[in-house]
Enzyme design. Structure first.
Site, short mmCIF file in Angstrom:
data_model
loop_
_atom_site.label_atom_id
_atom_site.label_comp_id
_atom_site.label_asym_id
_atom_site.label_seq_id
_atom_site.Cartn_x
_atom_site.Cartn_y
_atom_site.Cartn_z
N GLU A 1 5.06 -3.94 12.36
CA GLU A 1 4.00 -2.94 12.22
C GLU A 1 2.85 -3.67 11.55
O GLU A 1 2.90 -3.97 10.36
CB GLU A 1 4.49 -1.76 11.38
N CYS B 1 -3.06 1.17 7.10
CA CYS B 1 -3.26 0.63 8.45
C CYS B 1 -3.64 1.72 9.43
O CYS B 1 -4.21 1.44 10.48
CB CYS B 1 -2.01 -0.10 8.91
N ASN C 1 0.79 -1.23 0.00
CA ASN C 1 0.00 0.00 0.00
C ASN C 1 0.83 1.29 0.00
O ASN C 1 0.37 2.31 -0.50
CB ASN C 1 -1.01 0.00 1.15
N GLU D 1 9.10 2.69 14.24
CA GLU D 1 9.86 3.10 13.07
C GLU D 1 9.80 4.62 12.96
O GLU D 1 8.79 5.23 13.29
CB GLU D 1 9.29 2.46 11.80
#
Length: 485
Positions: free
Chosen positions: A257, A291, A158, A465
């Site tokens: 993640e 997300c 994505n 991150e």
């Protein structure tokens, strides 16, 4: 816009030890344009043997790369940042062609993704340590931070550029070598990213890339190699759990993640203009295929109808089409399976009593398009209240008290992102503290920033991150005891 000439001159093979080459047996994967359903090109379909070669090269290169000067690593990242910015138009066009998002959003992702290289180029020269005396004064305590070692990087489809730079940037800055598995649906953007790093002077063997139709066929040999010391993954919680199980066998450093189910809470004292604008960003960025996308809208009953009306008006007016066409605001979903899932979630909710204010259906014709949709009166037992939507659908549920809103928002195993609108700063901060999310947008629908830590609570993952802590995920702490003598 004709993107084909850009694609035709690309490298589409594996990249191992500084060389582009075919996969074992010459096998390839077709890359599909989701706006048309047609093949754009083919890329190498790497085998387990290809993967084994890649991790061996990463292992052999680690010592020399780990000893390079931080400034050298920083300069490579800085040059790569500049190259990405220079090539932004071409990279964005390829991204839109293979993933579907509108061209303007793809250009935004190139700018955002490139910033991770600039950020970590600055962090590379700031890896610090410590020097103190022991409490009894007998020993000097010297602490340093060293590269964790060869890293396995697995990215989703994505955000094919930004998810790569967010992992590759800190790995390079820390002095780690890498094996990289891009998503099979959007490998072309990742390969353009690799080209930028090569042109920036990244030495052979530091980054090794294996595209493949089967993630397991490539990633499993890496996880079982005994060479890899770190795995960083962005994707579904289900796959992340599997990787954690594999990592446990060698006690491998991990950062994950994973899935999200972001709540978007609108209090009765919210500025509705701001809330609707924020909802458009939090819901419709990347066609809802993020997300961090707002997934469940909880709006105070006193303003719920008005918020829903305004949101439906805005979403219903959006132009749907091929992302490469001028003026397109909503592109196709990435593949037919994704389109069908969104349709099933909406149909389930409507079948149980939800009302459709706008959209609520697939769009006829070629490609994988779903109309921007707003639902109200969404029943508690609807699947859409539980599952991540990953599409342009906003289900709205009213609430009466702050306590109810927080309970609804936290009623999920996920805890990545959340959004909260209130003009009372004391109330807003209290509710933000009660939301079980790693990231919260307070009166804003955009939270991603290279300078901020990205990650979640609960089954949304482990580690962070980006931000100042992002490089820590790629470093080990070493302590040396020095007697005072």
């Amino acid at each position: 816009m004709d993107v084909q000439p850009i694609i035709d001159r690309m490298n589409t093979g594996l990249f191992i030890n500084g060389q582009w080459r075919d996969a074992e047996g010459g096998k390839t994967i077709d890359v599909i344009n989701p706006a048309t359903g047609k093949v754009l090109t083919s890329v190498a379909d790497g085998s387990a043997a290809d993967a084994e070669e890649a991790i061996e090269v990463a292992g052999e290169t680690q010592d020399s790369w780990g000893r390079t000067a931080p400034r050298e690593r920083a300069e490579i990242l800085r040059r790569a940042y500049e190259i990405l910015i220079e090539r932004a138009d071409d990279i964005a066009a390829v991204m839109t062609a293979e993933m579907g998002k509108p061209l303007a959003e793809s250009k935004g992702e190139v700018t955002y993704g490139a910033e991770f290289f600039r950020w970590f180029s600055e962090e590379a020269v700031r890896i610090d340590g410590d020097f103190t005396k022991s409490p009894d004064g007998s020993t000097r305590i010297m602490v340093s931070r060293e590269p964790v070692g060869p890293c396995v990087l697995v990215t989703p489809w994505n955000f094919p550029l930004a998810m790569g730079t967010r992992k590759i940037g800190p790995a390079i800055a820390a002095g780690c070598t890498m094996v990289f598995k891009p998503a099979k649906l959007t490998p072309l953007t990742s390969l353009l990213l690799v080209e930028a790093l090569v042109d920036a002077g990244l030495p052979a063997g530091v980054l090794n890339v294996v595209t493949s139709n089967s993630a397991g066929r490539v990633v499993t040999p890496w996880m079982e190699s005994g060479i890899a010391r770190k795995v960083t993954f962005t994707g579904s919680t289900e796959v992340g759990i599997g990787l954690l199980e594999q990592a446990a066998k060698t006690v491998m450093n991990t950062s994950m993640e994973l899935g999200g189910n972001a709540p978007f809470v609108v209090c009765e004292d919210a500025d509705l203009d701001k809330a609707v604008e924020g909802a458009m960003v939090a819901k419709m960025r990347n066609i809802g295929e993020a997300c961090t996308a707002a997934n469940r809208f909880f709006v105070h009953r006193s303003v719920s109808d008005e918020f829903a009306r305004r949101l439906a008006e805005r979403m219903g007016a959006m132009k749907v089409g091929n992302g490469l066409d001028e003026g397109t605001e909503v592109g196709p979903l990435v593949e037919e399976k994704a389109l069908n899932k969104v349709a099933e979630l909406v149909d389930d909710a409507v079948g149980k009593g939800a009302k459709v204010l706008t959209g609520g259906k697939k769009i006829d014709g070629e490609g994988y398009f779903y109309a921007p949709t707003v639902l109200t009166d969404v029943p508690e037992d609807s699947d859409i209240r539980i599952e991540e939507i990953f599409g342009p659908v906003a289900p709205i549920t009213p609430f009466d008290t702050d306590e109810e809103a927080i309970a609804l928002a936290n009623e999920t195993e996920y805890g990545l992102a959340g959004y909260l609108y209130s003009e009372n700063i004391g109330r807003a901060m209290r509710l933000a503290e009660e939301l079980e999310c790693g990231m919260i947008g307070l009166n804003t629908g955009l939270i991603s920033n290279p300078g901020a830590p990205f990650g979640g609570y609960k089954q949304s993952g482990l580690g962070r991150e980006g931000g100042r802590v992002g490089i820590d995920e790629f470093l080990e702490v070493k302590y040396v005891a020095l007697p005072r003598g």
